[in-house]
Enzyme design. Sequence first.
Site, mmCIF file in Angstrom:
data_model
loop_
_atom_site.group_PDB
_atom_site.id
_atom_site.type_symbol
_atom_site.label_atom_id
_atom_site.label_comp_id
_atom_site.label_asym_id
_atom_site.label_seq_id
_atom_site.Cartn_x
_atom_site.Cartn_y
_atom_site.Cartn_z
ATOM 1 N N HIS A 1 0.831 -1.224 0.000
ATOM 2 C CA HIS A 1 0.000 0.000 0.000
ATOM 3 C C HIS A 1 0.862 1.269 0.000
ATOM 4 O O HIS A 1 1.990 1.222 -0.448
ATOM 5 C CB HIS A 1 -0.988 -0.039 1.163
ATOM 6 C CG HIS A 1 -1.716 -1.361 1.227
ATOM 7 N ND1 HIS A 1 -2.790 -1.637 0.435
ATOM 8 C CD2 HIS A 1 -1.463 -2.482 1.950
ATOM 9 C CE1 HIS A 1 -3.187 -2.897 0.681
ATOM 10 N NE2 HIS A 1 -2.405 -3.429 1.585
ATOM 11 N N GLU B 1 -2.660 0.108 7.792
ATOM 12 C CA GLU B 1 -1.789 -0.988 7.368
ATOM 13 C C GLU B 1 -0.537 -0.461 6.668
ATOM 14 O O GLU B 1 0.555 -0.983 6.853
ATOM 15 C CB GLU B 1 -2.572 -1.915 6.426
ATOM 16 C CG GLU B 1 -1.767 -3.115 5.956
ATOM 17 C CD GLU B 1 -2.491 -3.925 4.876
ATOM 18 O OE1 GLU B 1 -3.682 -3.651 4.621
ATOM 19 O OE2 GLU B 1 -1.854 -4.822 4.296
ATOM 20 N N HIS C 1 2.461 -7.026 4.716
ATOM 21 C CA HIS C 1 1.080 -6.563 4.901
ATOM 22 C C HIS C 1 0.599 -6.886 6.305
ATOM 23 O O HIS C 1 1.208 -7.665 7.026
ATOM 24 C CB HIS C 1 0.154 -7.261 3.895
ATOM 25 C CG HIS C 1 0.364 -6.819 2.487
ATOM 26 N ND1 HIS C 1 -0.490 -5.974 1.825
ATOM 27 C CD2 HIS C 1 1.376 -7.098 1.626
ATOM 28 C CE1 HIS C 1 -0.024 -5.752 0.608
ATOM 29 N NE2 HIS C 1 1.111 -6.426 0.453
ATOM 30 N N GLU D 1 1.261 -11.755 5.969
ATOM 31 C CA GLU D 1 0.189 -11.093 6.719
ATOM 32 C C GLU D 1 0.580 -11.297 8.178
ATOM 33 O O GLU D 1 0.262 -12.309 8.798
ATOM 34 C CB GLU D 1 -1.175 -11.730 6.413
ATOM 35 C CG GLU D 1 -1.641 -11.583 4.967
ATOM 36 C CD GLU D 1 -2.236 -10.217 4.629
ATOM 37 O OE1 GLU D 1 -2.148 -9.288 5.470
ATOM 38 O OE2 GLU D 1 -2.774 -10.072 3.517
HETATM 39 ZN ZN ZN Z 1 -2.431 -5.360 2.389
#
Ligand code: ZN
Length: 455
Positions: free
Chosen positions: A288, A303, A357, A418
């Site tokens: 991002h 995030e 992430h 993640e």
């Molecule tokens: Zn993400």
Amino acid sequence: MKKFGFLLFLFVIMVAFPKGADASSYSAKIYLDGSELKLSSNVKVENTNGTVMVPIRVISENLGYSVKWSKATQTVTVKSGSNTIEMVIGKTIAKINGQSTVMSKAPVLRSGTTLVPIRFVSEKMGLNVKWDNKKKAVYLITPSTNIPNEGEDGLSTINGISFSDNRLMVAVSGSVNPKIMKLTSPDRIVIDVENAKFSKSFSSNNDINDTGTGELKVTGYPDVKLVRYSLYSYSPSTVRIVIDLNKAKNYTLSGTGSGSKVFIVDLNASTTEPGTNGKKLVVIDAGHGAHDPGAVSSSGKKEKDFALALALKVGKLLEKEKNIDVVLTRSDDTFLELKDRVKIANNLKADAFVSIHANSGPSAATGTETYYNRDSSKALANTIHKYLIKATGLKDRGVKYGNFHVIRETNMAAVLLEVGFISNTNDESKLFNTTFQNQVAESVVVGLKEYLKVQ
Ligand code: ZN
């Protein structure tokens, strides 16, 4: 509060999908150019009276479009190239490049997740969409001519400019032969790219004014003041990029060969290209950035900020490794398209790619996941995950297959981490804790070293 929220959620579900009614909440499958999109475990696809609705993270993480969510105006803005779609929760009037269009079903907000109709978004972005009612599957097909209008004038395009790890990276289409000059008082490096112009997507994603000039703020590099760019001349059409320096620097240029998608002006003292001299090259990708916050926690933490903080820490640790070179796709709060992140890694012929992430889902969901896409990435995923779960101390949700753009389109071993759930208050507090981040960064480096077999 939480319990009430859950009950409200159940109530919404019951109202939206009354028993026996035509509406069905079964999950639909989505295929992009023939391969099924494996969605994160917490992503729910809904089929409401024949309209398939997907969470906006599918649009950003699986399809690779840039997505912006404004809570204040309840507006989702999806951008790709020169196309912009604006949709408002509960409204069936959307705006395509500023023009109002009717959509079959309005975007909805469910349990904090915004769902949008995938056919509408995909079609407006130029994909062909087919629905197989028997298989309950959506097929998204990229038309073979996917860059209309561009390239017709024979000019190459500048698609993106970024600066990290003391390297200027310029994403291009078409062949380029940049001319570089070192100038003094003030010290600067001037890069002229003839027979080139800015692409439409560059102009829509970057700060560029009507006269075709803009700048890239560079922080954290003592040698560099600023990067400026402009359409310097129309005849021949020339893009000029200037690196304003605080002191005179040497540079090396790489990646200008034919077929290259990125060229690099490297200000690092060493005159070798990254990854040469027997060193392994690792690309660390902070997910991002800028207008794309990624998932946002209930307390408003983003995030993108976690991803950047961890990526910088991993980068710092890797810089100390004598047998590893590291390149960050972004080292500040800027936005790169997924395809540009991939281009950086592929063009550098990196040995490993790690995308960072944080997960999001129902507030109770917790834990750490590592995703791979290609079989050749499994070993890297297993090795990093082994150390990662020890470092996070969170629930081990395992090593999983995932159809994410950045780990699918890269050519080297590539994983997407993640690390924890930003949507879970316990995970969230850890994700933004410096000690936790240091531990996790360390574990990623240990995993990378074991995988790359370097000391
Ligand atoms: Zn993400």
